[in-house]
Design a protein around this motif. Sequence first.
Motif, PDB file in Angstrom:
ATOM      1  N   TYR A 184      -2.445   4.130  11.696  1.00 12.51           N
ATOM      2  CA  TYR A 184      -1.553   3.344  10.839  1.00 12.51           C
ATOM      3  C   TYR A 184      -0.103   3.715  11.081  1.00 12.51           C
ATOM      4  N   ASP A 240       6.926  -7.599   9.697  1.00 13.11           N
ATOM      5  CA  ASP A 240       5.497  -7.258   9.791  1.00 13.11           C
ATOM      6  C   ASP A 240       5.156  -6.067   8.909  1.00 13.11           C
ATOM      7  N   ALA A 241       6.084  -5.089   8.840  1.00 11.00           N
ATOM      8  CA  ALA A 241       5.809  -3.874   8.080  1.00 11.00           C
ATOM      9  C   ALA A 241       5.679  -4.181   6.592  1.00 11.00           C
ATOM     10  N   LEU A 242       6.427  -5.165   6.116  1.00 13.67           N
ATOM     11  CA  LEU A 242       6.409  -5.450   4.681  1.00 13.67           C
ATOM     12  C   LEU A 242       5.316  -6.437   4.295  1.00 13.67           C
ATOM     13  N   ALA A 243       4.736  -7.135   5.286  1.00 19.80           N
ATOM     14  CA  ALA A 243       3.676  -8.086   4.975  1.00 19.80           C
ATOM     15  C   ALA A 243       2.460  -7.337   4.435  1.00 19.80           C
ATOM     16  N   MET A 244       1.828  -7.892   3.409  1.00 20.66           N
ATOM     17  CA  MET A 244       0.677  -7.206   2.809  1.00 20.66           C
ATOM     18  C   MET A 244      -0.592  -7.544   3.580  1.00 20.66           C
ATOM     19  N   ARG A 245      -0.636  -7.139   4.839  1.00 21.07           N
ATOM     20  CA  ARG A 245      -1.838  -7.368   5.628  1.00 21.07           C
ATOM     21  C   ARG A 245      -2.264  -6.037   6.240  1.00 21.07           C
ATOM     22  N   VAL A 246      -3.574  -5.936   6.513  1.00 22.83           N
ATOM     23  CA  VAL A 246      -4.070  -4.743   7.189  1.00 22.83           C
ATOM     24  C   VAL A 246      -4.219  -5.100   8.657  1.00 22.83           C
ATOM     25  N   GLU A 253      10.445   2.941   6.046  1.00 24.57           N
ATOM     26  CA  GLU A 253       9.089   3.380   6.380  1.00 24.57           C
ATOM     27  C   GLU A 253       8.838   3.387   7.886  1.00 24.57           C
TER      28      GLU A 253
END
Lengths: 309, 290
Positions: free
Chosen positions: B32, B43-49, B254
Amino acid sequence: MFNRSLAGNLEDRWREYKRNRYLFLLFLPGFALFLLFNYVPLYGIMIAFKEYRVTEGILGSAWAGLEHFNRLLAGEAFLNALRNTIIIALLKMGFGFPAPIALALLLNELRLVWFRRVVQTVTYLPHFFSWVILAGILFVFLGSDGAMNKLVGLFGLERQLWLLEPDYFYGIVVLTDIWQSIGWGSIIYFAALASIDPTLYEAAIADGASRWRRVWHISLPSMMPTIITLFLLQLGNFLTVGFDQIYNLTTATTLEVGEILDTYVLRRLLTMDYELGMAAGLFNSVIGILLVVTANRLVKWYDREQGLW
Amino acid sequence: MFTRTWGERLFDWFNFLFLLLLGLCTLYPFIYVLTLSLMTPADALAMRVNFIPDNPTLASYEKVFAHPYLWQAYFNTIVRTVLGVSLMLLMTSLVAYPLSRRGFSHRGGIMKLLVFSMLFNGGMIPMYLLVKNLGLLNSVWALVLPGAVTAFNVIIMKNFFEGIPGEIIEAARIDGAGELRIYARIILPLSVPVLAVIALWGAVTHWNAWFDAMLYMHDSDKQVLQLFVRRTVIEEAVSLTPGEELNREAYTPETLKAATIMIVSLPILMVYPFVQRFFVKGVLLGSLKG
C-alpha cells in the motif's frame, strides 16, 4: 607449608599471565570498552538515592534516602505506567506468544515446499524494519485517507482515526506486534519440528494415526522443551513490553494508555528529573532480574540442560 | 499409504488459504505504501482499494529527494553503519578469541561478567550521563562505541572459535606464529560464517537505530535517517516541504510520507531476499547455549 604453597600458586599464576601476555594485549581494548559501557553506568544507580546536582557530581551530591521512591509510589503517573506495562505484557503473552507456535505447526503441515518458503520469506520481512518505519507505515495505512478506512468504507462503515483512539490502542499494539514478530518467532519452533525423526511419523501412519493425532502426539510434544524455555524467558522479560513499538505508535491522544515504564523513565530524563527517572528505572531493573532468575530456576527445574546459565 | 481422507484434504486447503491470507495481510501495508508513494493526488484521495497506481508518478520522490536534511541524514546513517560494524567485528573478535582459548586466565570470571551484563543494567539515565560526561554528545562515537562489544555477540563468536581444532593453533605456534598472527591469519579466515552473520545483524541494527541518536545527537546536521522519518512522518515536527506551500497538484502529505518511507526502506528491501538465509542461520546460532 601454607606460605610455600601460596608462593607456589602465585608463581604459577605469574607464569600463566606471562604465557598469556599477548592474548591479554589482544583482549584488553575490547574488554575495556565492554566494561565502560556495561559496568561503569551501574554506579549512576546511586542517583536514585541522592539529591543529584550536576555541579557536585554523583558522588558529591547529598544522600536523599528513599525519598525518591516515596515520591514515585505517591505519584499517579508511575502507577499508571506500571499498570499499562502489566496490561500490555499480559496481552502480548496471551496472544503474541502462541502465534509463532501456531504458524510453525501450520507451516510444517504444508506439502508445497516452495509455498512454505514464500510464506516464511514474507512473514520474516517486517522483522527487518525499525519500529520507526513500521509505525510510519501504520500511520499512513491507518490514517484518515488510509487503506484501512478505504477497506472499511467498502463495507459501508464509518471512517475511524484508528491511532488517535485510546480504546483501540492495545488492540493495535497486540496485532502489530504479531505482524512484526510472528514469522521471525516461528523460526526456532520450525527448527524444532524439522529435527523430528521422520520414522516417528512413518510408524504413526503405519499404526493408522490421523493427521491430527500425529500433530498432537508427535509434533507438539517434540516442540514442548522449546516452548517452555521460550515461555519462561518471556516471563523473565515480563516488564520489557516493546519500548520502540509503543513509543512510536503513541499519539497525543493515546499518551495516557501508551505510557509504560520505559517511556516514563525517558520523560523524566528529558525533563532532567534524573532522580525520579532513576528510581523508576531501578525498580524496573530489579523486578526484571528477579523475574529472570526465577524463570531460569523454573527452566532448570523443568530440564537441567536448558536455561540461560 | 498416502491416501488422504476428505477431512485431511479439506484441512490442506484451509491451511493453504489461511497461510496465503496471512502472507497477503503481512505484505499489504508495505504494498500500500509503495503504491501510494507513486500516486497522483487525485488517485490517492479517491476512496478505492487498488494495488497498482493508475497514473504512476515520481513527483513525491522528487520532492523528498530535494529535502535539505535527507542527504545529510543518509550520509550520517551510512557512516554510523560502516564504522559501527567494522568496530563491532574487530573488538568482538578480539575479546572472543582469547576467551576461546583453554589456557586463558580468568575465563570463568569473565564469562560471568558477560552473562550478568545481559541480565542487569543501569538503564537509560546512567548511560546518558556517561555518554555526556565522556564528551561524546553530538559525536558519531556515541552511536558506535556503546554497542561495539556486547555479551551476546562475544558468546556466539567464542563458541564458534572453540569449534576450530586446537591442533591447527598448536601447529601454527610450532611454526613460530605469534598470537596476533594466529588470530589474523588462521582464526579470522576460518570464521567467515560467524563474522558474516554478526556483520549483517550489526548492519541492520545500525541502519534501524534511532533512539540513541535521539538522545545523544542534538545538532540538526547530525541526525540519522530513522529520525528524519520520525520527525517528518510520525511527529510531523519537520515539514517535508520546508519553506513553501504544498503543491496540491503534484503530491499530498500522505504520498510524500509514503515516498519518504520507501526511500529509507529501499536498501533493506533490496538486500533482504539475498541475505535472508544468513539471518535464519544466525537465529539458530544464537539459540545455542553460551
